[in-house]
Motif scaffolding. Structure first.
Motif, PDB file in Angstrom:
ATOM      1  N   UNK A 187     -30.439 -36.769 -43.066  1.00  6.83           N
ATOM      2  CA  UNK A 187     -30.900 -37.231 -44.851  1.00  6.83           C
ATOM      3  C   UNK A 187     -31.098 -35.752 -45.530  1.00  6.83           C
ATOM      4  N   UNK A 188     -30.292 -36.257 -46.728  1.00  5.95           N
ATOM      5  CA  UNK A 188     -30.787 -34.811 -48.161  1.00  5.95           C
ATOM      6  C   UNK A 188     -31.518 -34.636 -48.480  1.00  5.95           C
ATOM      7  N   UNK A 189     -32.399 -33.953 -48.781  1.00  3.41           N
ATOM      8  CA  UNK A 189     -33.748 -34.534 -50.394  1.00  3.41           C
ATOM      9  C   UNK A 189     -32.642 -34.900 -51.717  1.00  3.41           C
ATOM     10  N   UNK A 190     -32.975 -35.206 -51.861  1.00  6.38           N
ATOM     11  CA  UNK A 190     -31.742 -35.589 -53.173  1.00  6.38           C
ATOM     12  C   UNK A 190     -33.248 -35.828 -54.693  1.00  6.38           C
ATOM     13  N   UNK A 191     -32.600 -35.371 -55.907  1.00  4.58           N
ATOM     14  CA  UNK A 191     -32.869 -35.474 -57.081  1.00  4.58           C
ATOM     15  C   UNK A 191     -33.582 -36.019 -57.075  1.00  4.58           C
ATOM     16  N   UNK A 192     -34.520 -36.945 -58.483  1.00  4.38           N
ATOM     17  CA  UNK A 192     -34.712 -37.836 -59.118  1.00  4.38           C
ATOM     18  C   UNK A 192     -33.285 -38.027 -60.079  1.00  4.38           C
ATOM     19  N   UNK A 193     -33.114 -39.273 -60.278  1.00  5.81           N
ATOM     20  CA  UNK A 193     -32.214 -39.727 -61.331  1.00  5.81           C
ATOM     21  C   UNK A 193     -32.347 -39.832 -62.635  1.00  5.81           C
ATOM     22  N   UNK A 194     -33.318 -38.228 -63.474  1.00  9.24           N
ATOM     23  CA  UNK A 194     -34.022 -38.632 -64.596  1.00  9.24           C
ATOM     24  C   UNK A 194     -33.712 -38.898 -65.706  1.00  9.24           C
ATOM     25  N   UNK A 195     -32.063 -38.395 -65.909  1.00 17.20           N
ATOM     26  CA  UNK A 195     -31.032 -38.389 -66.639  1.00 17.20           C
ATOM     27  C   UNK A 195     -30.510 -39.803 -67.009  1.00 17.20           C
TER      28      UNK A 195
END
Length: 355
Positions: A187-195
């Motif tokens: 698992x990778x730490x993925x950013x939120x898709x707040x865009x």
């Protein structure tokens, strides 16, 4: 983990589903048709899953643009001429910094060419087949198990860097069968898709996804920002494999199908007293220039041979890596012809004889 005997194209499709892909848009073309066929059968049975056969490749890639903009995990697949038709949309997706996965199961070209395996889409994949300054991250698997693992990873990498990722195979990998397992990558730490454009109901400033910048200064800032991202990708995501290179006289560079053929040639060469190693780029963008140069600096390495199912495309990157420190030879077949182990061994013995 349990292994399942699958055809390459179907293994890619199942890997995508297990990676969380719920949206697939495509258009039929040989030799990748098992991917949309599998998606058509499986996705409608998944909650929220959508398969749609578009009226053309151009429509399909623009549907990918829309789904990616809404933050969905989305994939399309095609084969050489179909990918050519998608290039405008791919450039738009890269310009808008949207994550998606694109599979190209390459056939012989140019033009409609033939449906047999080829690697002649290397330039189109890694040098930017569409317009403008951009790159795809491009994986080049050589086994069906790697097709599975890299397809799964492609979705994470696309989300992590907000960049389209291509999985580049060929007709042989797509059509052959091997046992595969579907173990998920770490698992990778993925950013939120707040865009993403998911609707805001007036609760926040609306997100705008765009690749149009009329002000040249603003466009230059955006392109420079993208290229800073590419430097991070080069640093963190460049992948390659070396095999039997420790004391090799000749280093063969190959990827995908040709790399697995070269591995069998290494044992054949050993029987004739010739030490041969393999360097196999797993990412062909970013390209592993540094390890190629490191082997060019070794005293025991006398020459490089690049083997491709094309008229010579990756060989240009090998020459950039070698930096004129050692001779670089090329052997290729085209039109859908696959080099045999005897063909490659013969080229290696010629290089040894001429050295």
């Amino acid at each position: 983990m349990e292994k399942v005997l699958m055809k390459g194209n179907e293994a890619i499709a199942e890997a995508a589903i297990q990676a969380g892909c719920k949206y697939f848009f495509g258009y039929p073309i040989t030799p990748q048709n098992e991917i949309p066929a599998y998606m058509a059968k499986k996705l409608p049975k998944i909650d929220g899953g959508v398969f749609l056969q578009a009226e053309s490749e151009v429509s399909a890639i623009n549907m990918v643009y829309g789904a990616a903009g809404a933050g969905a995990r989305v994939m399309t697949s095609s084969s050489s001429p179909g990918i050519s038709l998608k290039q405008e949309g791919i450039s738009y997706i890269a310009g808008a910094a949207l994550p998606c996965v694109i599979v190209n199961i390459v056939r012989g070209g140019p033009g409609l060419g033939g449906i047999q395996p080829a690697q002649s889409d290397y330039f189109q994949s890694v040098k930017g087949g569409g317009h403008g300054d951009y790159h795809l991250i491009v994986y080049a698997p050589s086994t069906l198990q790697e097709m599975v693992s890299l397809t799964m990873e492609a979705f994470d990498i696309a989300d992590l860097y907000r960049n389209p990722v291509m999985v580049l195979g060929d007709g042989m990998l797509g059509q052959m069968m091997e046992p595969v397992s579907f173990e998920k990558p770490p698992a990778r730490e993925l950013p939120e898709k707040d865009w993403s454009t998911t609707g805001c109901d007036g609760s926040r400033k609306p997100n705008v996804i765009n690749s149009l910048y009329i002000d040249p200064e603003e466009l230059e800032i955006e392109v420079n920002k993208t290229y800073k991202k590419y430097e991070v990708i080069k640093e963190n995501e460049t992948r390659y494999e070396t095999y039997n290179c420790e004391d090799a006289d000749i280093i063969v560079a190959a990827y995908g199908t040709t790399a697995r053929i070269v591995k069998s040639v290494i044992d054949m060469a050993k029987e004739k007293g010739v030490k041969v190693g393999l360097i196999r780029p797993i990412t062909i963008w970013p390209f592993p220039y540094a390890p190629v140069e490191a082997y060019a600096d070794k005293d025991h390495v006398k020459a490089f041979l690049t083997v491709e199912m094309s008229m010579g495309q990756m060989v240009e990157d090998i020459r950039l890596g070698v930096k004129n420190k050692k001779p670089v030879h090329f052997y290729g077949r085209t039109g859908g012809m696959v080099p045999t182990p005897d063909d490659i061994l013969s080229e290696i013995l010629k290089i040894v004889e001429e050295a």
